[in-house]
Design a protein around this motif. Structure first.
Motif, PDB file in Angstrom:
ATOM      1  N   ILE A   1       3.597   7.322 -50.021  1.00 23.70           N
ATOM      2  CA  ILE A   1       4.624   7.673 -49.147  1.00 23.70           C
ATOM      3  C   ILE A   1       5.904   7.876 -49.718  1.00 23.70           C
ATOM      4  O   ILE A   1       6.442   6.992 -50.375  1.00 23.70           O
ATOM      5  CB  ILE A   1       4.751   6.360 -48.386  1.00 23.70           C
ATOM      6  CG1 ILE A   1       3.302   5.852 -47.504  1.00 23.70           C
ATOM      7  CG2 ILE A   1       5.894   6.332 -47.310  1.00 23.70           C
ATOM      8  CD1 ILE A   1       3.725   4.756 -46.628  1.00 23.70           C
ATOM      9  N   GLU A   2       6.472   9.105 -49.339  1.00 23.80           N
ATOM     10  CA  GLU A   2       7.498   9.740 -50.279  1.00 23.80           C
ATOM     11  C   GLU A   2       8.814   9.098 -49.417  1.00 23.80           C
ATOM     12  O   GLU A   2       8.902   9.390 -48.052  1.00 23.80           O
ATOM     13  CB  GLU A   2       7.502  11.321 -50.145  1.00 23.80           C
ATOM     14  CG  GLU A   2       6.784  11.789 -51.238  1.00 23.80           C
ATOM     15  CD  GLU A   2       7.054  11.613 -52.695  1.00 23.80           C
ATOM     16  OE1 GLU A   2       8.309  11.870 -52.949  1.00 23.80           O
ATOM     17  OE2 GLU A   2       6.432  10.784 -53.426  1.00 23.80           O
ATOM     18  N   PRO A   3       9.651   8.209 -49.961  1.00 24.07           N
ATOM     19  CA  PRO A   3      10.602   7.736 -49.353  1.00 24.07           C
ATOM     20  C   PRO A   3      11.669   8.625 -48.561  1.00 24.07           C
ATOM     21  O   PRO A   3      12.297   8.365 -47.744  1.00 24.07           O
ATOM     22  CB  PRO A   3      11.509   6.682 -50.326  1.00 24.07           C
ATOM     23  CG  PRO A   3      10.948   7.535 -51.641  1.00 24.07           C
ATOM     24  CD  PRO A   3       9.519   7.789 -51.395  1.00 24.07           C
ATOM     25  N   ARG A   4      12.019   9.889 -49.094  1.00 23.65           N
ATOM     26  CA  ARG A   4      12.731  10.782 -48.352  1.00 23.65           C
ATOM     27  C   ARG A   4      12.053  11.394 -47.165  1.00 23.65           C
ATOM     28  O   ARG A   4      12.796  11.768 -46.155  1.00 23.65           O
ATOM     29  CB  ARG A   4      13.078  11.875 -49.402  1.00 23.65           C
ATOM     30  CG  ARG A   4      14.119  11.412 -50.505  1.00 23.65           C
ATOM     31  CD  ARG A   4      14.412  12.514 -51.435  1.00 23.65           C
ATOM     32  NE  ARG A   4      15.531  12.115 -52.489  1.00 23.65           N
ATOM     33  CZ  ARG A   4      15.791  13.076 -53.443  1.00 23.65           C
ATOM     34  NH1 ARG A   4      15.453  14.290 -53.342  1.00 23.65           N
ATOM     35  NH2 ARG A   4      16.696  12.399 -54.382  1.00 23.65           N
ATOM     36  N   GLU A   5      10.871  11.581 -47.143  1.00 22.35           N
ATOM     37  CA  GLU A   5      10.150  12.233 -46.056  1.00 22.35           C
ATOM     38  C   GLU A   5      10.154  11.129 -45.015  1.00 22.35           C
ATOM     39  O   GLU A   5      10.051  11.492 -43.774  1.00 22.35           O
ATOM     40  CB  GLU A   5       8.731  12.765 -46.465  1.00 22.35           C
ATOM     41  CG  GLU A   5       8.903  13.772 -47.623  1.00 22.35           C
ATOM     42  CD  GLU A   5       7.380  14.051 -47.943  1.00 22.35           C
ATOM     43  OE1 GLU A   5       6.552  13.646 -47.684  1.00 22.35           O
ATOM     44  OE2 GLU A   5       7.444  15.011 -48.795  1.00 22.35           O
TER      45      GLU A   5
ATOM     46  N   ASP B   1       3.718   4.444 -54.361  1.00 20.13           N
ATOM     47  CA  ASP B   1       2.189   4.323 -54.558  1.00 20.13           C
ATOM     48  C   ASP B   1       1.856   3.010 -53.871  1.00 20.13           C
ATOM     49  O   ASP B   1       2.691   1.785 -54.142  1.00 20.13           O
ATOM     50  CB  ASP B   1       1.911   4.423 -55.951  1.00 20.13           C
ATOM     51  CG  ASP B   1       1.945   5.759 -56.264  1.00 20.13           C
ATOM     52  OD1 ASP B   1       2.042   6.889 -55.530  1.00 20.13           O
ATOM     53  OD2 ASP B   1       1.646   5.848 -57.635  1.00 20.13           O
ATOM     54  N   LEU B   2       0.970   3.021 -52.758  1.00 19.67           N
ATOM     55  CA  LEU B   2       0.523   1.825 -52.099  1.00 19.67           C
ATOM     56  C   LEU B   2      -0.803   1.485 -52.431  1.00 19.67           C
ATOM     57  O   LEU B   2      -1.549   2.627 -52.367  1.00 19.67           O
ATOM     58  CB  LEU B   2       0.860   2.049 -50.480  1.00 19.67           C
ATOM     59  CG  LEU B   2       2.410   1.998 -50.062  1.00 19.67           C
ATOM     60  CD1 LEU B   2       2.452   2.253 -48.548  1.00 19.67           C
ATOM     61  CD2 LEU B   2       3.317   1.044 -50.535  1.00 19.67           C
ATOM     62  N   TYR B   3      -1.121   0.010 -52.624  1.00 18.09           N
ATOM     63  CA  TYR B   3      -2.519  -0.434 -52.794  1.00 18.09           C
ATOM     64  C   TYR B   3      -3.087  -1.144 -51.843  1.00 18.09           C
ATOM     65  O   TYR B   3      -2.124  -1.872 -51.152  1.00 18.09           O
ATOM     66  CB  TYR B   3      -2.517  -0.798 -54.133  1.00 18.09           C
ATOM     67  CG  TYR B   3      -2.070  -0.075 -55.184  1.00 18.09           C
ATOM     68  CD1 TYR B   3      -3.123   0.910 -55.875  1.00 18.09           C
ATOM     69  CD2 TYR B   3      -0.625   0.209 -55.568  1.00 18.09           C
ATOM     70  CE1 TYR B   3      -2.662   1.938 -56.886  1.00 18.09           C
ATOM     71  CE2 TYR B   3      -0.348   1.366 -56.389  1.00 18.09           C
ATOM     72  CZ  TYR B   3      -1.357   1.817 -57.214  1.00 18.09           C
ATOM     73  OH  TYR B   3      -0.878   2.920 -58.158  1.00 18.09           O
ATOM     74  N   PRO B   4      -4.212  -1.324 -51.605  1.00 12.96           N
ATOM     75  CA  PRO B   4      -4.781  -2.667 -50.880  1.00 12.96           C
ATOM     76  C   PRO B   4      -3.867  -3.902 -51.208  1.00 12.96           C
ATOM     77  O   PRO B   4      -3.542  -4.156 -52.161  1.00 12.96           O
ATOM     78  CB  PRO B   4      -6.265  -2.719 -51.245  1.00 12.96           C
ATOM     79  CG  PRO B   4      -6.559  -1.361 -51.509  1.00 12.96           C
ATOM     80  CD  PRO B   4      -5.535  -0.857 -52.402  1.00 12.96           C
TER      81      PRO B   4
ATOM     82  N   TYR C   1      -2.983  10.848 -49.983  1.00 10.96           N
ATOM     83  CA  TYR C   1      -3.670   9.895 -50.749  1.00 10.96           C
ATOM     84  C   TYR C   1      -4.196  10.019 -52.018  1.00 10.96           C
ATOM     85  O   TYR C   1      -4.461  11.214 -52.396  1.00 10.96           O
ATOM     86  CB  TYR C   1      -4.754   9.343 -49.635  1.00 10.96           C
ATOM     87  CG  TYR C   1      -6.083  10.193 -49.437  1.00 10.96           C
ATOM     88  CD1 TYR C   1      -7.174   9.933 -50.264  1.00 10.96           C
ATOM     89  CD2 TYR C   1      -5.889  11.324 -48.766  1.00 10.96           C
ATOM     90  CE1 TYR C   1      -8.569  10.710 -50.195  1.00 10.96           C
ATOM     91  CE2 TYR C   1      -7.189  12.096 -48.685  1.00 10.96           C
ATOM     92  CZ  TYR C   1      -8.221  11.817 -49.458  1.00 10.96           C
ATOM     93  OH  TYR C   1      -9.510  12.811 -49.204  1.00 10.96           O
ATOM     94  N   TYR C   2      -4.510   9.173 -52.903  1.00  7.13           N
ATOM     95  CA  TYR C   2      -5.144   9.532 -54.140  1.00  7.13           C
ATOM     96  C   TYR C   2      -6.587   9.197 -54.156  1.00  7.13           C
ATOM     97  O   TYR C   2      -7.221   8.044 -53.519  1.00  7.13           O
ATOM     98  CB  TYR C   2      -4.561   8.469 -55.234  1.00  7.13           C
ATOM     99  CG  TYR C   2      -2.901   8.819 -55.488  1.00  7.13           C
ATOM    100  CD1 TYR C   2      -2.766   9.867 -55.950  1.00  7.13           C
ATOM    101  CD2 TYR C   2      -1.966   7.795 -55.005  1.00  7.13           C
ATOM    102  CE1 TYR C   2      -1.301  10.209 -56.403  1.00  7.13           C
ATOM    103  CE2 TYR C   2      -0.770   7.968 -55.463  1.00  7.13           C
ATOM    104  CZ  TYR C   2      -0.366   9.099 -55.850  1.00  7.13           C
ATOM    105  OH  TYR C   2       1.030   9.429 -56.284  1.00  7.13           O
ATOM    106  N   GLU C   3      -7.394   9.601 -55.004  1.00  7.10           N
ATOM    107  CA  GLU C   3      -9.017   9.377 -55.083  1.00  7.10           C
ATOM    108  C   GLU C   3      -9.130   9.918 -56.308  1.00  7.10           C
ATOM    109  O   GLU C   3      -8.642  10.845 -57.086  1.00  7.10           O
ATOM    110  CB  GLU C   3      -9.546  10.051 -53.781  1.00  7.10           C
ATOM    111  CG  GLU C   3     -11.209   9.706 -53.942  1.00  7.10           C
ATOM    112  CD  GLU C   3     -11.235   8.394 -53.448  1.00  7.10           C
ATOM    113  OE1 GLU C   3     -11.239   7.392 -54.297  1.00  7.10           O
ATOM    114  OE2 GLU C   3     -11.505   7.839 -52.352  1.00  7.10           O
ATOM    115  N   TRP C   4     -10.029   9.001 -57.060  1.00  3.37           N
ATOM    116  CA  TRP C   4     -10.664   9.328 -58.315  1.00  3.37           C
ATOM    117  C   TRP C   4     -11.649  10.357 -58.157  1.00  3.37           C
ATOM    118  O   TRP C   4     -12.726   9.830 -57.332  1.00  3.37           O
ATOM    119  CB  TRP C   4     -11.011   7.901 -59.172  1.00  3.37           C
ATOM    120  CG  TRP C   4      -9.836   7.349 -59.803  1.00  3.37           C
ATOM    121  CD1 TRP C   4      -9.043   6.478 -58.949  1.00  3.37           C
ATOM    122  CD2 TRP C   4      -9.150   7.618 -61.141  1.00  3.37           C
ATOM    123  NE1 TRP C   4      -8.082   6.053 -59.861  1.00  3.37           N
ATOM    124  CE2 TRP C   4      -7.948   6.650 -60.885  1.00  3.37           C
ATOM    125  CE3 TRP C   4      -9.617   8.387 -62.103  1.00  3.37           C
ATOM    126  CZ2 TRP C   4      -7.142   6.848 -62.068  1.00  3.37           C
ATOM    127  CZ3 TRP C   4      -8.354   8.371 -63.164  1.00  3.37           C
ATOM    128  CH2 TRP C   4      -7.712   7.454 -63.083  1.00  3.37           C
ATOM    129  N   GLY C   5     -11.822  11.358 -58.793  1.00  3.14           N
ATOM    130  CA  GLY C   5     -13.202  12.274 -58.526  1.00  3.14           C
ATOM    131  C   GLY C   5     -13.475  13.184 -59.891  1.00  3.14           C
ATOM    132  O   GLY C   5     -12.848  13.160 -60.656  1.00  3.14           O
TER     133      GLY C   5
END
Length: 226
Positions: free
Chosen positions: A5-9, A39-42, A105-109
């Motif tokens: 989550i970009e704080p400015r946006e 960056d946010l996580y579970p 979102y981020y994903e490992w791929g």
């Protein structure tokens, strides 16, 4: 999976939700930061769109991940294919749906190369890398989720989980699953308590773009005690 989550946006949303009494109580009772950006996580608290007591869309703080006695880890994801049948998710599927607005979102791929002539086995044996994935042509990615209330530290705490589906479009080149991504026009209909979630699922977006992720510094979460 993690979120960005970009704080400015999302400054307006973040300022509003941080001031809420519910957010303040969650921060104290759960010992969690109210930064809700970066960056946010579970297990983190995030700003989430859900219906208010009048059934209208509003923003709320929620903690990421349902609690399940069989595992100490929060259940951050729920498969959309079984959300309407498994007891853990079924009630939320029909009555408590939400949307998590994120920058991406981020994903490992698996890395993708131009003119890639490797076999599928060779491709799947490649070391995974971290990708940043977002809706094509938009600076906001609307991720469908479910929520419920759980008792934690003596308070009824709103918790959410992200719905996932089989990967589609370009995402299937790097991973076999992806979040259920909604068009902005379908967000209100998704969270409407008496809406039909199955109809909206059929309209889920697959036009995503991705690039290798940049690792931003992860600051230790602020711990607030009563």
């Amino acid at each position: 999976m993690s979120l960005r989550i970009e704080p400015r946006e999302m400054a307006e949303v973040l300022i509003k939700v941080r001031k809420m009494a519910l957010a303040q109580e969650m921060s104290v009772k759960l010992g969690k930061s109210l930064i809700m950006s970066g960056d946010l996580y579970p297990a983190d608290i995030a700003p989430v769109l859900a219906p208010n007591k009048y059934g209208n869309m509003a923003i709320f703080p929620m903690a990421w991940g349902f609690t399940y006695k069989a595992t100490p880890k929060p259940l951050a994801n729920c498969r959309v294919e079984t959300a309407d049948s498994k007891p853990l998710w079924r009630d939320s599927w029909y009555r408590r749906r939400c949307v998590i607005p994120a920058s991406w979102y981020y994903e490992w791929g698996y890395p993708v190369y131009e003119d890639d002539c490797r076999s599928m086995i060779e491709h799947r044996n490649t070391k995974k890398v971290k990708f940043a994935i977002q809706t094509e042509g938009s600076d906001r990615t609307y991720i469908a989720g479910l929520y419920r209330y759980e008792e934690h530290s003596g308070m009824q705490t709103p918790m959410f989980s992200i719905l996932t589906r089989e990967a589609a479009g370009t995402v299937k080149d790097i991973h076999d699953r992806m979040p259920l991504i909604l068009d902005k026009e379908n967000v209100k209909e998704w969270i409407r308590p008496n809406g039909d979630p199955s109809t909206i699922v059929e309209k889920a977006l697959s036009n995503m773009v991705f690039e290798r992720a940049v690792d931003y510094p992860r600051f230790p979460p602020e711990t607030i005690t009563a």
